[in-house]
Design an enzyme around this catalytic site. Sequence first.
Site, PDB file in Angstrom:
ATOM      1  N   HIS A 128      34.696   3.537   5.524  1.00 18.60           N
ATOM      2  CA  HIS A 128      33.946   4.382   4.582  1.00 18.60           C
ATOM      3  C   HIS A 128      34.627   5.721   4.342  1.00 18.60           C
ATOM      4  CE1 HIS A 128      30.879   1.365   4.643  1.00 18.60           C
ATOM      5  NE2 HIS A 128      30.673   1.521   5.930  1.00 18.60           N
ATOM      6  N   MET A 139      37.596   8.726   6.377  1.00 22.16           N
ATOM      7  CA  MET A 139      38.378   9.132   7.539  1.00 22.16           C
ATOM      8  C   MET A 139      38.950  10.520   7.296  1.00 22.16           C
ATOM      9  SD  MET A 139      39.540   8.584  10.519  1.00 22.16           S
ATOM     10  CE  MET A 139      40.647   9.620  11.467  1.00 22.16           C
ATOM     11  N   ASN A 157      41.511  12.318   8.228  1.00 22.88           N
ATOM     12  CA  ASN A 157      42.908  12.670   8.465  1.00 22.88           C
ATOM     13  C   ASN A 157      43.224  14.073   7.956  1.00 22.88           C
ATOM     14  OD1 ASN A 157      43.452   9.817   9.185  1.00 22.88           O
ATOM     15  ND2 ASN A 157      43.216   9.481   6.995  1.00 22.88           N
ATOM     16  N   HIS A 162      30.777  15.836   5.879  1.00 23.08           N
ATOM     17  CA  HIS A 162      31.083  15.319   7.222  1.00 23.08           C
ATOM     18  C   HIS A 162      32.587  15.352   7.479  1.00 23.08           C
ATOM     19  CE1 HIS A 162      30.341  12.578  10.722  1.00 23.08           C
ATOM     20  NE2 HIS A 162      31.602  12.256  10.468  1.00 23.08           N
ATOM     21  N   GLU A 163      33.358  14.826   6.532  1.00 25.92           N
ATOM     22  CA  GLU A 163      34.804  14.751   6.745  1.00 25.92           C
ATOM     23  C   GLU A 163      35.438  16.136   6.729  1.00 25.92           C
ATOM     24  OE1 GLU A 163      35.702  11.991   7.833  1.00 25.92           O
ATOM     25  OE2 GLU A 163      33.870  10.978   7.221  1.00 25.92           O
ATOM     26  N   TYR A 172      27.123   9.236  16.517  1.00 21.29           N
ATOM     27  CA  TYR A 172      26.883   9.979  15.278  1.00 21.29           C
ATOM     28  C   TYR A 172      25.477  10.589  15.248  1.00 21.29           C
ATOM     29  CZ  TYR A 172      31.155   8.022  13.252  1.00 21.29           C
ATOM     30  OH  TYR A 172      32.461   7.696  12.993  1.00 21.29           O
TER      31      TYR A 172
END
Length: 990
Positions: free
Chosen positions: A379, A381, A383, A415-416, A503
Amino acid sequence: MGPPSSSGFYVSRAVALLLAGLVAALLLALAVLAALYGHCERVPPSELPGLRDLEAESSPPLRQKPTPTPKPSSARELAVTTTPSNWRPPGPWDQLRLPPWLVPLHYDLELWPQLRPDELPAGSLPFTGRVNITVRCTVATSRLLLHSLFQDCERAEVRGPLSPGTGNATVGRVPVDDVWFALDTEYMVLELSEPLKPGSSYELQLSFSGLVKEDLREGLFLNVYTDQGERRALLASQLEPTFARYVFPCFDEPALKATFNITMIHHPSYVALSNMPKLGQSEKEDVNGSKWTVTTFSTTPHMPTYLVAFVICDYDHVNRTERGKEIRIWARKDAIANGSADFALNITGPIFSFLEDLFNISYSLPKTDIIALPSFDNHAMENWGLMIFDESGLLLEPKDQLTEKKTLISYVVSHEIGHQWFGNLVTMNWWNNIWLNEGFASYFEFEVINYFNPKLPRNEIFFSNILHNILREDHALVTRAVAMKVENFKTSEIQELFDIFTYSKGASMARMLSCFLNEHLFVSALKSYLKTFSYSNAEQDDLWRHFQMAIDDQSTVILPATIKNIMDSWTHQSGFPVITLNVSTGVMKQEPFYLENIKNRTLLTSNDTWIVPILWIKNGTTQPLVWLDQSSKVFPEMQVSDSDHDWVILNLNMTGYYRVNYDKLGWKKLNQQLEKDPKAIPVIHRLQLIDDAFSLSKNNYIEIETALELTKYLAEEDEIIVWHTVLVNLVTRDLVSEVNIYDIYSLLKRYLLKRLNLIWNIYSTIIRENVLALQDDYLALISLEKLFVTACWLGLEDCLQLSKELFAKWVDHPENEIPYPIKDVVLCYGIALGSDKEWDILLNTYTNTTNKEEKIQLAYAMSCSKDPWILNRYMEYAISTSPFTSNETNIIEVVASSEVGRYVAKDFLVNNWQAVSKRYGTQSLINLIYTIGRTVTTDLQIVELQQFFSNMLEEHQRIRVHANLQTIKNENLKNKKLSARIAAWLRRNT
């Protein structure tokens, strides 16, 4: 004594016996050593699984695959030699963690995937690579271990010791005698002819090759997709948690941070992306004369291997600058042209700025790329510098305006971006503390969105997205703690840590901590923590230490224990407490919350209490924080009088991670207040009372009648999220499936329809007159379907009529889209209330659409028919005709899930079970047994069902099915008793 011989060697009999004994002992020792050396498999590179596939495919055009050569002299470039046997002695390669002998400092990494636009891959494609790893030796060793899996090592050298201050200049080379792989622990082992020296630095030079797969989203992977009417392919990476080793040999643990210089070789028509900005480009030819582009990237900051990222694609992008740093959103050319990436672009910069200001730490990298993949199982990531998303979590299309997608995209992007601080800048030391990454990133999703949308009901949304689900899953004795004390995880166990506990429970821990402190203290501690451990690693205790420092520097917030003792009681224990307050005496107690309130406590440890913050309200007024730091305690201020206006609610805004129970008087007082003036109790607490009461009754803490009493006031309830909570708890799937067996349906219909009018009229009017008003009402968008499906199931005339209207408008003019939140319901009732004409219209739509989500909706809707012959025809189509052969939805299971279809599917299987098994697999037959048998209540029914399916199953499957059907029977018997009690209560109150 005879004369001596002229030649030969003689021994006495005693000596001969002694020598024979020594030989026997030697043979025994060799046997023992052989057994020990055979302890685990030792595999030379040429025999790695998956690499035979690579050799069978066309070799990469850059060079020929080298053939093994004899061990050269030290003056020649080393070619790897391998031990021909597959055994290995016990050693550090048997451990799940790398030995601390080498510390990686820097990687120079080059990857060359053979992706061409004119030759789309069929499932996989080869790649080659080179990596030079600068390491510092801490312990003298002649065996080097690093992670590597699914790669063929073609060359290995060790250069060094490196001369200080002279870059890569070396004073020598350490010969490599052997390279082999420990597959079970995923190590590459280099056997050296001499040990490395402690305190010295060396450079490991490795060349390797492997495969890029399309079917796995691990390591390097492919997406094949359609854009602008053409089939295209891209390459991307997913290295978290332990997939960097799938791509290049490395020290694949989160604490082993290093810098990276990355080079990607790719076809000139593609663009290459990585963590850092592009540094330069050049051109290169392969052995066939084809030209390739070499893209190099700037050096990364210190970071773990799991954050390294690569993409090679033919995409377009939109961009903007935020505080001097470029942000680019990459997507399919069609999506960029349609403006689907604009929403994500517009929110990304402000989110970065908000978090920079909040933590007083600037984002570390000079750019951010965010890319939307057609298919990405994870969904999203985080990085560093190159975040990767599935399209569904990033792109907003015009048709999505009546979905919750805009809000969900905001949460996922937040969130990311939160991970750029929690995880990227400061990384947990080991995976047992992954919640430090995911829990805080999940918590700050809500803080970010609340900042930009202060009118959103933050507590209700946190309940709906987080608390409701985790409290249903987290039970003492059967779940795990958020922070694991065990560190030696297998790779598969590490992957399992990315779950709802990491989470959602992690986010709940952060939220509770923030609330019993205060926002200023909470953020102040996090600033200190992030600054101290920037570009480094931390453990849970490090975080607690910085919170304690912040607490010790002030005198306003007083705690009953250290922050470590308080929070460890939550993070190191599974489950959560149920807090029970006796409002007559003021006695409050805690106990672990168990499924069905089990009485057998023999499995409990002595440490089964929590240090519980109790924020509470009395008669609508917020009260001072108190603490329940033992199993039982008296709070006289929580006693209530006989006054009708006297009531208490614990767990203000549901910020504490626990359920709340009351004595009979406490529940009675709350029920009286709801019936008299429900608005005096805030929305979040009306939610809480309903959800806690039904959960407590389901698990035998209180009677079901106590929970039902709380629903009497619902005729005055105009908040759809409260109704959603009621219906989710009361109108369950089990209850719906039992309506023809027990007399509960007519009673429930009369009871609920009398109370549904207010909420139904509000939303049916909006749907008819101004449906676009819902587009920013997140709680309505996630709640409408349950309200709509329940109203129609109960036979509310206006619900059935509205379904007919919307279905007919869509059939006549497909551009009249059915509002997304209720589309499933409208399609289902359009078929249930229609004939084969309507069914054929859906079939035609199904055949012509390419949208996967729409296909799933239509497949379920077509199973809603009440005509057995239509359902039979549907199942015939499912196993024989082309529109359904490529669809993964199990049509037979879908049909069997409906009231009419259950019996139709059972009869259909008699004549078609082989075709069904061939189409969907044997497991589908087992699933069908459970679906069809979900109402069994007697052993005779189980026997009849098993006899029916006996010819379709193997013996071991019959045994498993019988055991599971017994479980279903016991559940159904329990539900039968519960339904009888609900029916009795409804008779008294209808």
